[in-house]
Scaffold this motif. Structure first.
Motif, PDB file in Angstrom:
ATOM      1  N   ASP A  43      13.215  46.209  57.148  1.00 13.94           N
ATOM      2  CA  ASP A  43      12.854  47.416  56.395  1.00 13.94           C
ATOM      3  C   ASP A  43      13.570  48.661  56.890  1.00 13.94           C
ATOM      4  O   ASP A  43      13.907  49.546  56.087  1.00 13.94           O
ATOM      5  CB  ASP A  43      11.338  47.644  56.472  1.00 13.94           C
ATOM      6  CG  ASP A  43      10.540  46.607  55.708  1.00 13.94           C
ATOM      7  OD1 ASP A  43      11.137  45.840  54.933  1.00 13.94           O
ATOM      8  OD2 ASP A  43       9.300  46.552  55.905  1.00 13.94           O
ATOM      9  N   VAL A  99      18.375  47.037  58.286  1.00 12.38           N
ATOM     10  CA  VAL A  99      19.380  46.181  57.643  1.00 12.38           C
ATOM     11  C   VAL A  99      20.118  46.893  56.521  1.00 12.38           C
ATOM     12  O   VAL A  99      21.361  46.895  56.482  1.00 12.38           O
ATOM     13  CB  VAL A  99      18.718  44.874  57.149  1.00 12.38           C
ATOM     14  CG1 VAL A  99      19.677  44.104  56.241  1.00 12.38           C
ATOM     15  CG2 VAL A  99      18.327  44.013  58.344  1.00 12.38           C
ATOM     16  N   ASP A 100      19.405  47.491  55.599  1.00 10.42           N
ATOM     17  CA  ASP A 100      20.092  48.162  54.491  1.00 10.42           C
ATOM     18  C   ASP A 100      20.902  49.360  54.988  1.00 10.42           C
ATOM     19  O   ASP A 100      21.985  49.646  54.457  1.00 10.42           O
ATOM     20  CB  ASP A 100      19.080  48.611  53.434  1.00 10.42           C
ATOM     21  CG  ASP A 100      18.488  47.440  52.660  1.00 10.42           C
ATOM     22  OD1 ASP A 100      19.068  46.336  52.710  1.00 10.42           O
ATOM     23  OD2 ASP A 100      17.428  47.623  52.019  1.00 10.42           O
ATOM     24  N   THR A 101      20.377  50.058  55.997  1.00 11.30           N
ATOM     25  CA  THR A 101      21.121  51.186  56.582  1.00 11.30           C
ATOM     26  C   THR A 101      22.430  50.694  57.181  1.00 11.30           C
ATOM     27  O   THR A 101      23.498  51.311  56.978  1.00 11.30           O
ATOM     28  CB  THR A 101      20.272  51.878  57.657  1.00 11.30           C
ATOM     29  OG1 THR A 101      19.068  52.373  57.060  1.00 11.30           O
ATOM     30  CG2 THR A 101      21.036  53.026  58.297  1.00 11.30           C
ATOM     31  N   ALA A 128      24.068  47.926  56.424  1.00 11.44           N
ATOM     32  CA  ALA A 128      24.950  47.451  55.362  1.00 11.44           C
ATOM     33  C   ALA A 128      25.640  48.611  54.651  1.00 11.44           C
ATOM     34  O   ALA A 128      26.825  48.509  54.281  1.00 11.44           O
ATOM     35  CB  ALA A 128      24.158  46.607  54.368  1.00 11.44           C
ATOM     36  N   ALA A 129      24.926  49.712  54.466  1.00 10.83           N
ATOM     37  CA  ALA A 129      25.509  50.868  53.786  1.00 10.83           C
ATOM     38  C   ALA A 129      26.656  51.484  54.575  1.00 10.83           C
ATOM     39  O   ALA A 129      27.532  52.143  53.997  1.00 10.83           O
ATOM     40  CB  ALA A 129      24.427  51.916  53.524  1.00 10.83           C
ATOM     41  N   TYR A 156      17.403  36.947  54.522  1.00 13.64           N
ATOM     42  CA  TYR A 156      17.742  38.165  53.790  1.00 13.64           C
ATOM     43  C   TYR A 156      18.632  39.072  54.636  1.00 13.64           C
ATOM     44  O   TYR A 156      19.648  39.605  54.152  1.00 13.64           O
ATOM     45  CB  TYR A 156      16.472  38.920  53.381  1.00 13.64           C
ATOM     46  CG  TYR A 156      16.775  40.284  52.796  1.00 13.64           C
ATOM     47  CD1 TYR A 156      17.129  40.410  51.466  1.00 13.64           C
ATOM     48  CD2 TYR A 156      16.754  41.432  53.601  1.00 13.64           C
ATOM     49  CE1 TYR A 156      17.445  41.658  50.928  1.00 13.64           C
ATOM     50  CE2 TYR A 156      17.070  42.675  53.076  1.00 13.64           C
ATOM     51  CZ  TYR A 156      17.412  42.779  51.737  1.00 13.64           C
ATOM     52  OH  TYR A 156      17.747  44.000  51.217  1.00 13.64           O
ATOM     53  N   THR A 194      22.477  39.980  53.649  1.00  8.25           N
ATOM     54  CA  THR A 194      22.793  41.366  53.319  1.00  8.25           C
ATOM     55  C   THR A 194      23.906  41.910  54.207  1.00  8.25           C
ATOM     56  O   THR A 194      24.850  42.558  53.730  1.00  8.25           O
ATOM     57  CB  THR A 194      21.540  42.247  53.450  1.00  8.25           C
ATOM     58  OG1 THR A 194      20.526  41.742  52.575  1.00  8.25           O
ATOM     59  CG2 THR A 194      21.837  43.697  53.115  1.00  8.25           C
TER      60      THR A 194
END
Length: 253
Positions: free
Chosen positions: A62, A65-67, A69-70, A101, A105
């Motif tokens: 949460d 990971v997305d941070t 990947a960006a 996930y 990602t």
């Protein structure tokens, strides 16, 4: 070794660098050492470390990971799940789904993903054998995803060197400075860097008299195990209110 120009590290205390402390009290750790080596060969090398101690896999996914990947780094390292494995109520189905996930990602965003086969605690920590089925399941998922995403794998589980207490902090959970130095060398070797020393060269394990071992265990229980159990019972974490030490992908310094 590939010409990496950027690196992002994702995870928990292992990647944050506990308990390899700088003179100012901040954590260094294996990821910083890897970045330092890569930066020495690449002017302008950029590095972020999003890892925070105590994080469960849900929180890593949460919050990090997305941070990561960006940022679209050339190199990303991922290590997580052991904080979950150590908890009695660990849901392995949920854990492995989140690991899938996370790695999927990160692999879609980075040129190279580095994964870790976790250190085997069973020969070093009394009672840890009960965790082995969970650890083996986590290892199996890492191995599977490494193949499907062509990831670099650092195999710490197979090395006996981490059985030595000389590589661990007094809390017996976190690596000390020498332990982190060896993980850094193992990671660099997996990335194709020339060796600087034999990271898995065995260390002597001291033999303690039963009385001395009992006294050491008692000190450890009062100083480290007790507070850890108290945090679990109250739903608190050592990472509560902490932020990443290097939240931005900035030139290494």
């Amino acid at each position: 070794m590939n010409d990496y120009t950027s690196m992002v590290a994702v995870g928990d205390s292992f990647t944050e660098g506990m308990s390899d402390f700088r003179p100012d009290g901040g954590c260094r750790g294996w990821a910083d050492l890897v970045a330092e080596r890569l930066a020495a060969d690449t002017p302008g090398f950029a590095y972020a470390n999003l890892a925070v101690r105590g994080k469960l896999i849900r929180q890593i996914v949460d919050e990090q990971v997305d941070t990561a990947a960006a940022m679209r780094p050339h190199l990303v390292t991922f290590a997580g799940g052991m904080n979950d494995v150590m908890r009695p109520t660990c849901d392995m189905d949920a854990l492995t789904a989140r690991v899938r996930y996370a790695i999927g990602t990160l692999a879609a965003a980075a040129r190279t993903v580095v994964l870790f086969r976790v250190i085997d605690p069973t020969r070093r920590m009394r009672g840890a054998a009960r965790l082995l089925p969970r650890i083996n399941r986590l290892l199996a998922v890492v191995d599977e995803l490494a193949v499907s995403h062509d990831a670099v794998v650092v195999d710490l589980f197979s090395s006996r060197v981490f059985d030595s207490p000389a590589l661990w902090a007094p809390d017996r959970i976190h690596l000390n400075a020498e332990g982190h130095r060896r993980v850094a060398e193992a990671t660099l070797r997996a990335l194709g860097a020339p060796p600087t020393f034999e990271w898995d060269e065995p260390l002597p394990t001291p033999t303690l008299r039963r009385r001395d071992r009992a006294a050491a265990d008692l000190r450890w229980a009062g100083t480290h195990a007790g507070p850890w159990i108290a945090r679990r019972l109250t739903g608190r974490s050592s990472g509560d209110s902490r932020t990443p030490k290097r939240p931005e992908l900035d030139p290494f310094s």
